[in-house]
Design an enzyme around this catalytic site. Structure first.
Site, PDB file in Angstrom:
ATOM      1  N   PHE A 129     -15.804   2.752   6.879  1.00 59.90           N
ATOM      2  CA  PHE A 129     -14.407   3.085   6.582  1.00 59.90           C
ATOM      3  C   PHE A 129     -14.116   3.197   5.088  1.00 59.90           C
ATOM      4  O   PHE A 129     -12.989   3.498   4.697  1.00 59.90           O
ATOM      5  CB  PHE A 129     -13.455   2.069   7.234  1.00 59.90           C
ATOM      6  CG  PHE A 129     -13.645   0.622   6.784  1.00 59.90           C
ATOM      7  CD1 PHE A 129     -13.135   0.151   5.574  1.00 59.90           C
ATOM      8  CD2 PHE A 129     -14.320  -0.281   7.596  1.00 59.90           C
ATOM      9  CE1 PHE A 129     -13.295  -1.165   5.177  1.00 59.90           C
ATOM     10  CE2 PHE A 129     -14.498  -1.616   7.208  1.00 59.90           C
ATOM     11  CZ  PHE A 129     -13.977  -2.043   5.989  1.00 59.90           C
ATOM     12  N   ASN A 138      -2.091   0.024   6.682  1.00 63.66           N
ATOM     13  CA  ASN A 138      -1.651  -1.273   7.205  1.00 63.66           C
ATOM     14  C   ASN A 138      -0.711  -2.005   6.241  1.00 63.66           C
ATOM     15  O   ASN A 138      -0.599  -3.224   6.247  1.00 63.66           O
ATOM     16  CB  ASN A 138      -2.843  -2.136   7.651  1.00 63.66           C
ATOM     17  CG  ASN A 138      -3.728  -2.560   6.499  1.00 63.66           C
ATOM     18  OD1 ASN A 138      -3.585  -2.081   5.378  1.00 63.66           O
ATOM     19  ND2 ASN A 138      -4.651  -3.462   6.771  1.00 63.66           N
ATOM     20  N   THR A 153      -5.406  -7.653  10.148  1.00 62.26           N
ATOM     21  CA  THR A 153      -5.718  -6.391   9.463  1.00 62.26           C
ATOM     22  C   THR A 153      -5.361  -5.182  10.322  1.00 62.26           C
ATOM     23  O   THR A 153      -4.790  -4.204   9.830  1.00 62.26           O
ATOM     24  CB  THR A 153      -7.234  -6.344   9.130  1.00 62.26           C
ATOM     25  OG1 THR A 153      -7.566  -7.509   8.381  1.00 62.26           O
ATOM     26  CG2 THR A 153      -7.595  -5.109   8.331  1.00 62.26           C
ATOM     27  N   LYS A 162       0.827  -1.210   0.000  1.00 61.87           N
ATOM     28  CA  LYS A 162       0.000   0.000   0.000  1.00 61.87           C
ATOM     29  C   LYS A 162       0.865   1.266   0.000  1.00 61.87           C
ATOM     30  O   LYS A 162       2.091   1.196   0.186  1.00 61.87           O
ATOM     31  CB  LYS A 162      -0.930  -0.050   1.214  1.00 61.87           C
ATOM     32  CG  LYS A 162      -1.949  -1.211   1.153  1.00 61.87           C
ATOM     33  CD  LYS A 162      -2.963  -1.089   2.266  1.00 61.87           C
ATOM     34  CE  LYS A 162      -3.991  -2.208   2.207  1.00 61.87           C
ATOM     35  NZ  LYS A 162      -5.101  -1.993   3.164  1.00 61.87           N
ATOM     36  N   HIS A 197      -2.046  -5.448   1.392  1.00 66.31           N
ATOM     37  CA  HIS A 197      -3.317  -6.139   1.192  1.00 66.31           C
ATOM     38  C   HIS A 197      -2.999  -7.507   0.617  1.00 66.31           C
ATOM     39  O   HIS A 197      -2.067  -7.645  -0.182  1.00 66.31           O
ATOM     40  CB  HIS A 197      -4.212  -5.373   0.199  1.00 66.31           C
ATOM     41  CG  HIS A 197      -5.350  -6.217  -0.303  1.00 66.31           C
ATOM     42  ND1 HIS A 197      -6.521  -6.385   0.408  1.00 66.31           N
ATOM     43  CD2 HIS A 197      -5.473  -6.998  -1.414  1.00 66.31           C
ATOM     44  CE1 HIS A 197      -7.315  -7.209  -0.258  1.00 66.31           C
ATOM     45  NE2 HIS A 197      -6.697  -7.595  -1.369  1.00 66.31           N
ATOM     46  N   ARG A 239       2.610  -6.501   9.125  1.00 60.43           N
ATOM     47  CA  ARG A 239       1.833  -5.400   9.719  1.00 60.43           C
ATOM     48  C   ARG A 239       2.322  -5.069  11.126  1.00 60.43           C
ATOM     49  O   ARG A 239       2.364  -3.894  11.511  1.00 60.43           O
ATOM     50  CB  ARG A 239       0.343  -5.739   9.694  1.00 60.43           C
ATOM     51  CG  ARG A 239      -0.244  -5.599   8.280  1.00 60.43           C
ATOM     52  CD  ARG A 239      -1.575  -6.268   8.172  1.00 60.43           C
ATOM     53  NE  ARG A 239      -2.286  -5.973   6.930  1.00 60.43           N
ATOM     54  CZ  ARG A 239      -3.284  -6.717   6.473  1.00 60.43           C
ATOM     55  NH1 ARG A 239      -3.668  -7.802   7.128  1.00 60.43           N
ATOM     56  NH2 ARG A 239      -3.890  -6.393   5.343  1.00 60.43           N
ATOM     57  N   ARG A 294      -1.297 -14.436   3.990  1.00 64.43           N
ATOM     58  CA  ARG A 294      -2.043 -13.844   5.109  1.00 64.43           C
ATOM     59  C   ARG A 294      -1.299 -14.018   6.432  1.00 64.43           C
ATOM     60  O   ARG A 294      -1.319 -13.143   7.285  1.00 64.43           O
ATOM     61  CB  ARG A 294      -3.464 -14.422   5.168  1.00 64.43           C
ATOM     62  CG  ARG A 294      -4.286 -13.970   3.955  1.00 64.43           C
ATOM     63  CD  ARG A 294      -5.694 -14.485   3.966  1.00 64.43           C
ATOM     64  NE  ARG A 294      -6.488 -13.884   5.010  1.00 64.43           N
ATOM     65  CZ  ARG A 294      -6.977 -12.643   4.974  1.00 64.43           C
ATOM     66  NH1 ARG A 294      -6.740 -11.872   3.932  1.00 64.43           N
ATOM     67  NH2 ARG A 294      -7.712 -12.183   5.961  1.00 64.43           N
TER      68      ARG A 294
HETATM   69  P1  CMP Z   1      -7.339  -4.698   3.282  1.00 63.95           P
HETATM   70  O1  CMP Z   1      -6.814  -6.087   3.474  1.00 63.95           O
HETATM   71  O2  CMP Z   1      -6.717  -3.904   2.198  1.00 63.95           O
HETATM   72  O3  CMP Z   1      -8.927  -4.775   3.033  1.00 63.95           O
HETATM   73  C1  CMP Z   1      -9.786  -3.687   3.305  1.00 63.95           C
HETATM   74  C2  CMP Z   1      -9.111  -2.615   4.084  1.00 63.95           C
HETATM   75  O4  CMP Z   1      -9.966  -1.715   4.765  1.00 63.95           O
HETATM   76  C3  CMP Z   1      -8.281  -3.226   5.200  1.00 63.95           C
HETATM   77  O5  CMP Z   1      -7.165  -3.900   4.660  1.00 63.95           O
HETATM   78  C4  CMP Z   1      -7.978  -2.011   6.051  1.00 63.95           C
HETATM   79  O6  CMP Z   1      -6.820  -1.303   5.620  1.00 63.95           O
HETATM   80  C5  CMP Z   1      -9.192  -1.102   5.808  1.00 63.95           C
HETATM   81  N1  CMP Z   1     -10.018  -0.952   7.015  1.00 63.95           N
HETATM   82  C6  CMP Z   1     -10.223   0.202   7.682  1.00 63.95           C
HETATM   83  N2  CMP Z   1     -11.017   0.009   8.737  1.00 63.95           N
HETATM   84  C7  CMP Z   1     -11.328  -1.325   8.756  1.00 63.95           C
HETATM   85  C8  CMP Z   1     -12.118  -2.140   9.618  1.00 63.95           C
HETATM   86  N3  CMP Z   1     -12.763  -1.656  10.685  1.00 63.95           N
HETATM   87  N4  CMP Z   1     -12.197  -3.467   9.333  1.00 63.95           N
HETATM   88  C9  CMP Z   1     -11.574  -3.989   8.248  1.00 63.95           C
HETATM   89  N5  CMP Z   1     -10.813  -3.247   7.398  1.00 63.95           N
HETATM   90  C10 CMP Z   1     -10.682  -1.931   7.648  1.00 63.95           C
END
Ligand code: CMP
Length: 137
Positions: free
Chosen positions: A57, A112, A91, A9, A115, A102, A85
């Site tokens: 979000f 974070n 996450t 990211k 992805h 992460r 993963r």
């Molecule tokens: P990613 O794996 O890219 O998939 C969706 C993204 O939304 C996640 O990582 C986070 O960076 C972002 N995000 C922000 N807030 C939340 C939340 N409460 N739960 C899950 N993803 C979130």
């Protein structure tokens, strides 16, 4: 053998972590089958994350994902989806296990750092969103 999609990211790219993160993939036995650095357009970011469109979000997620370039790759290996993963960690970086990408590099749930596809089916869709089959080796 399985394929999965990884996105480093904007925070990971801005913090010059591309090499360190890619090394972790390779050291875990994942092969880089395709890779590119791009800046996502807002429509593409929205389409890629469409599954989250009703989440509170969503707007912050899209703003963050278009804030700078990202590095997108296709990773291949045994159990690649789960392996990636595990390497990424939870996450929310505050919940990520020590030694994961992460836990080591991410500052917040939005920033974070990486992805990764969350299932084999989503991996197929996410890979075809960014790469033509003939560009994956
Ligand atoms: P990613 O794996 O890219 O998939 C969706 C993204 O939304 C996640 O990582 C986070 O960076 C972002 N995000 C922000 N807030 C939340 C939340 N409460 N739960 C899950 N993803 C979130």
């Amino acid at each position: 053998m399985q394929e999965t999609l990884s996105i480093i990211k904007p925070d990971g790219v801005a913090n010059n972590l591309v090499g360190k993160i890619i090394s972790r993939f390779e050291e875990a036995g994942l092969e880089i089958c395709a890779i590119k650095k791009i800046r996502l357009s807002k429509p593409d970011a929205k389409a890629f994350y469409a599954v989250h469109k009703d989440q509170a979000f969503f707007a912050d997620l899209i703003d963050f994902m278009v804030s700078g370039p990202v590095v997108i790759s296709v990773l291949k290996g045994q159990d690649a989806v789960n392996k990636n993963r595990e390497l990424m960690g939870a996450t929310n970086p505050k919940e990520a296990k020590a030694g994961t990408i992460r836990a080591d590099f991410a500052k917040s749930i939005d920033a974070n750092t990486v992805h990764g596809s969350d299932s084999e089916e989503n991996a197929k869709n996410e890979i075809s969103f960014f790469f033509a089959r003939q560009d994956i080796y």
